[in-house]
Design a protein around this motif. Structure first.
Motif, PDB file in Angstrom:
ATOM      1  N   VAL A  33      12.174  -2.762  -5.503  1.00  0.00           N
ATOM      2  CA  VAL A  33      11.026  -2.299  -4.716  1.00  0.00           C
ATOM      3  C   VAL A  33      10.934  -0.773  -4.770  1.00  0.00           C
ATOM      4  N   ALA A  34      12.067  -0.099  -4.609  1.00  0.00           N
ATOM      5  CA  ALA A  34      12.088   1.360  -4.638  1.00  0.00           C
ATOM      6  C   ALA A  34      11.616   1.888  -5.994  1.00  0.00           C
ATOM      7  N   ARG A  35      12.132   1.286  -7.064  1.00  0.00           N
ATOM      8  CA  ARG A  35      11.720   1.711  -8.404  1.00  0.00           C
ATOM      9  C   ARG A  35      10.213   1.514  -8.603  1.00  0.00           C
ATOM     10  N   SER A  36       9.730   0.368  -8.185  1.00  0.00           N
ATOM     11  CA  SER A  36       8.305   0.065  -8.342  1.00  0.00           C
ATOM     12  C   SER A  36       7.462   1.031  -7.520  1.00  0.00           C
ATOM     13  N   ALA A  37       7.913   1.334  -6.309  1.00  0.00           N
ATOM     14  CA  ALA A  37       7.161   2.256  -5.453  1.00  0.00           C
ATOM     15  C   ALA A  37       7.052   3.631  -6.095  1.00  0.00           C
ATOM     16  N   VAL A  38       8.156   4.140  -6.626  1.00  0.00           N
ATOM     17  CA  VAL A  38       8.116   5.468  -7.243  1.00  0.00           C
ATOM     18  C   VAL A  38       7.192   5.466  -8.459  1.00  0.00           C
ATOM     19  N   ARG A  39       7.259   4.418  -9.270  1.00  0.00           N
ATOM     20  CA  ARG A  39       6.371   4.346 -10.442  1.00  0.00           C
ATOM     21  C   ARG A  39       4.905   4.399 -10.011  1.00  0.00           C
ATOM     22  N   LEU A  40       4.564   3.644  -8.985  1.00  0.00           N
ATOM     23  CA  LEU A  40       3.179   3.616  -8.524  1.00  0.00           C
ATOM     24  C   LEU A  40       2.782   4.929  -7.853  1.00  0.00           C
ATOM     25  N   PHE A  41       3.683   5.499  -7.076  1.00  0.00           N
ATOM     26  CA  PHE A  41       3.389   6.784  -6.428  1.00  0.00           C
ATOM     27  C   PHE A  41       3.158   7.876  -7.467  1.00  0.00           C
ATOM     28  N   LEU A  42       3.937   7.854  -8.540  1.00  0.00           N
ATOM     29  CA  LEU A  42       3.757   8.833  -9.612  1.00  0.00           C
ATOM     30  C   LEU A  42       2.406   8.645 -10.301  1.00  0.00           C
ATOM     31  N   ALA A  43       2.021   7.398 -10.504  1.00  0.00           N
ATOM     32  CA  ALA A  43       0.794   7.105 -11.245  1.00  0.00           C
ATOM     33  C   ALA A  43      -0.467   7.302 -10.399  1.00  0.00           C
ATOM     34  N   ALA A  55       4.672  -4.581  -3.695  1.00  0.00           N
ATOM     35  CA  ALA A  55       5.290  -5.903  -3.654  1.00  0.00           C
ATOM     36  C   ALA A  55       5.027  -6.667  -4.946  1.00  0.00           C
ATOM     37  N   GLU A  56       3.792  -6.628  -5.408  1.00  0.00           N
ATOM     38  CA  GLU A  56       3.456  -7.339  -6.640  1.00  0.00           C
ATOM     39  C   GLU A  56       4.233  -6.782  -7.827  1.00  0.00           C
ATOM     40  N   ALA A  57       4.334  -5.458  -7.914  1.00  0.00           N
ATOM     41  CA  ALA A  57       5.066  -4.837  -9.020  1.00  0.00           C
ATOM     42  C   ALA A  57       6.543  -5.191  -8.974  1.00  0.00           C
ATOM     43  N   ALA A  58       7.089  -5.385  -7.769  1.00  0.00           N
ATOM     44  CA  ALA A  58       8.508  -5.713  -7.615  1.00  0.00           C
ATOM     45  C   ALA A  58       8.771  -7.211  -7.726  1.00  0.00           C
ATOM     46  N   SER A  62       4.285  -9.730  -0.097  1.00  0.00           N
ATOM     47  CA  SER A  62       4.089  -8.637   0.867  1.00  0.00           C
ATOM     48  C   SER A  62       4.887  -8.890   2.135  1.00  0.00           C
ATOM     49  N   ARG A  63       4.992 -10.162   2.517  1.00  0.00           N
ATOM     50  CA  ARG A  63       5.759 -10.508   3.713  1.00  0.00           C
ATOM     51  C   ARG A  63       7.223 -10.108   3.559  1.00  0.00           C
ATOM     52  N   THR A  64       7.778 -10.357   2.368  1.00  0.00           N
ATOM     53  CA  THR A  64       9.166  -9.966   2.117  1.00  0.00           C
ATOM     54  C   THR A  64       9.318  -8.457   2.149  1.00  0.00           C
ATOM     55  N   LEU A  65       8.372  -7.757   1.542  1.00  0.00           N
ATOM     56  CA  LEU A  65       8.446  -6.292   1.541  1.00  0.00           C
ATOM     57  C   LEU A  65       8.473  -5.750   2.966  1.00  0.00           C
ATOM     58  N   TRP A  66       7.596  -6.258   3.838  1.00  0.00           N
ATOM     59  CA  TRP A  66       7.550  -5.756   5.206  1.00  0.00           C
ATOM     60  C   TRP A  66       8.789  -6.154   5.994  1.00  0.00           C
ATOM     61  N   ARG A  67       9.472  -7.196   5.551  1.00  0.00           N
ATOM     62  CA  ARG A  67      10.723  -7.563   6.206  1.00  0.00           C
ATOM     63  C   ARG A  67      11.814  -6.550   5.896  1.00  0.00           C
ATOM     64  N   TYR A  68      11.743  -5.944   4.719  1.00  0.00           N
ATOM     65  CA  TYR A  68      12.739  -4.965   4.296  1.00  0.00           C
ATOM     66  C   TYR A  68      12.407  -3.546   4.736  1.00  0.00           C
ATOM     67  N   PHE A  69      11.120  -3.193   4.776  1.00  0.00           N
ATOM     68  CA  PHE A  69      10.721  -1.795   4.970  1.00  0.00           C
ATOM     69  C   PHE A  69       9.614  -1.674   6.017  1.00  0.00           C
ATOM     70  N   PRO A  70       9.712  -0.679   6.918  1.00  0.00           N
ATOM     71  CA  PRO A  70       8.695  -0.524   7.960  1.00  0.00           C
ATOM     72  C   PRO A  70       7.410   0.151   7.474  1.00  0.00           C
ATOM     73  N   THR A  71       7.487   0.951   6.420  1.00  0.00           N
ATOM     74  CA  THR A  71       6.323   1.646   5.870  1.00  0.00           C
ATOM     75  C   THR A  71       6.406   1.637   4.348  1.00  0.00           C
ATOM     76  N   GLU A  73       6.125   4.224   2.462  1.00  0.00           N
ATOM     77  CA  GLU A  73       6.925   5.377   2.041  1.00  0.00           C
ATOM     78  C   GLU A  73       8.420   5.072   2.102  1.00  0.00           C
ATOM     79  N   SER A  74       8.829   4.302   3.102  1.00  0.00           N
ATOM     80  CA  SER A  74      10.254   3.980   3.246  1.00  0.00           C
ATOM     81  C   SER A  74      10.771   3.058   2.156  1.00  0.00           C
ATOM     82  N   CYS A  75       9.871   2.516   1.336  1.00  0.00           N
ATOM     83  CA  CYS A  75      10.290   1.650   0.221  1.00  0.00           C
ATOM     84  C   CYS A  75      11.219   2.380  -0.753  1.00  0.00           C
ATOM     85  N   VAL A  76      11.174   3.698  -0.776  1.00  0.00           N
ATOM     86  CA  VAL A  76      11.990   4.461  -1.729  1.00  0.00           C
ATOM     87  C   VAL A  76      13.416   4.674  -1.241  1.00  0.00           C
TER      88      VAL A  76
END
Length: 213
Positions: A33-43, A55-58, A62-71, A73-76
């Motif tokens: 998730v962190a890797r995917s977030a950085v790739r998308l943030f860069l692009a 979530a899709e890139a990882a 989306s439900r799983t992503l929100w279970r792991y991270f509150p925002t 930005e915190s995905c990284v």
């Protein structure tokens, strides 16, 4: 198995859901998730990137992503916590017959070159993305506490005293400054060829000169 038992087992599985992921799989999922977030943030930039896209890139919901991270930005965060945990472990197990400099010189940071490059690109983004800057600084606030606890345990103290707290702050600041210096003074093309670990170790060793063994 009789049909009634099979139906009961299927019904129980439906009620309880899928078995929980092992900790190892959870860790790898969070990293992806962190890797995917950085790739998308860069692009696209942070504002133009949705949590659903991350979530899709990882490859998760989306439900799983929100279970792991509150925002989003915190995905990284998982890209930052691995090094914190590694250094805390080293500090806690620091042998009494070794100087702090010797301990620091044995720490291998970011053995995964791809994750190192991703993390460096993340730090570059913190210059222009306030949400990521907040996550970056918060990670170092937690790091300072983790290092202080590790040093206190190593010294046999019930908790960090002033000396330990200052030492932990120095280590944390050294790591942050070295990473930012490296990230802000190399470009994307150089990210995999420049010696990131040299900069990290040099900063840690500068801090270590004020420590006693």
């Amino acid at each position: 198995m009789p049909s009634e038992q099979r139906a009961g087992a299927q019904s129980a599985a439906t009620r309880t859901g899928r078995p929980p992921l092992t900790e190892r799989r959870k860790t790898e999922t969070r990293l992806e998730v962190a890797r995917s977030a950085v790739r998308l943030f860069l692009a696209k930039g942070v504002a133009a990137t949705s949590a659903e896209e991350i979530a899709e890139a990882a490859g998760i919901s989306s439900r799983t992503l929100w279970r792991y991270f509150p925002t989003k930005e915190s995905c990284v965060t998982p890209l930052l916590t691995g090094v914190i945990e590694l250094i805390a472990q080293f500090l806690q197990s620091w042998p009494s017959d070794q100087s702090m400099a010797e301990v620091f010189d044995t720490i291998g940071l970011h053995d995964n070159v791809a994750d190192r490059t991703t993390m460096v690109n993340l730090v570059r983004l913190t210059r222009t993305e306030p949400g990521l800057r907040a996550v970056w600084l918060e990670a170092h606030r937690h790091a300072e506490s983790a290092y202080a606890e590790a040093l206190a345990r190593r010294a046999g103290l019930p908790g960090p005293d002033l000396t330990v707290a200052v030492q932990a702050a120095m280590i944390t600041t050294a790591l942050r400054v070295a990473t930012e210096y490296y990230a802000f003074n190399t470009d994307h093309a150089d990210a995999e060829t420049q010696d990131y670990e040299v900069a990290m170790r040099e900063a840690l060793l500068i801090a270590a000169r004020t420590f006693s063994s």
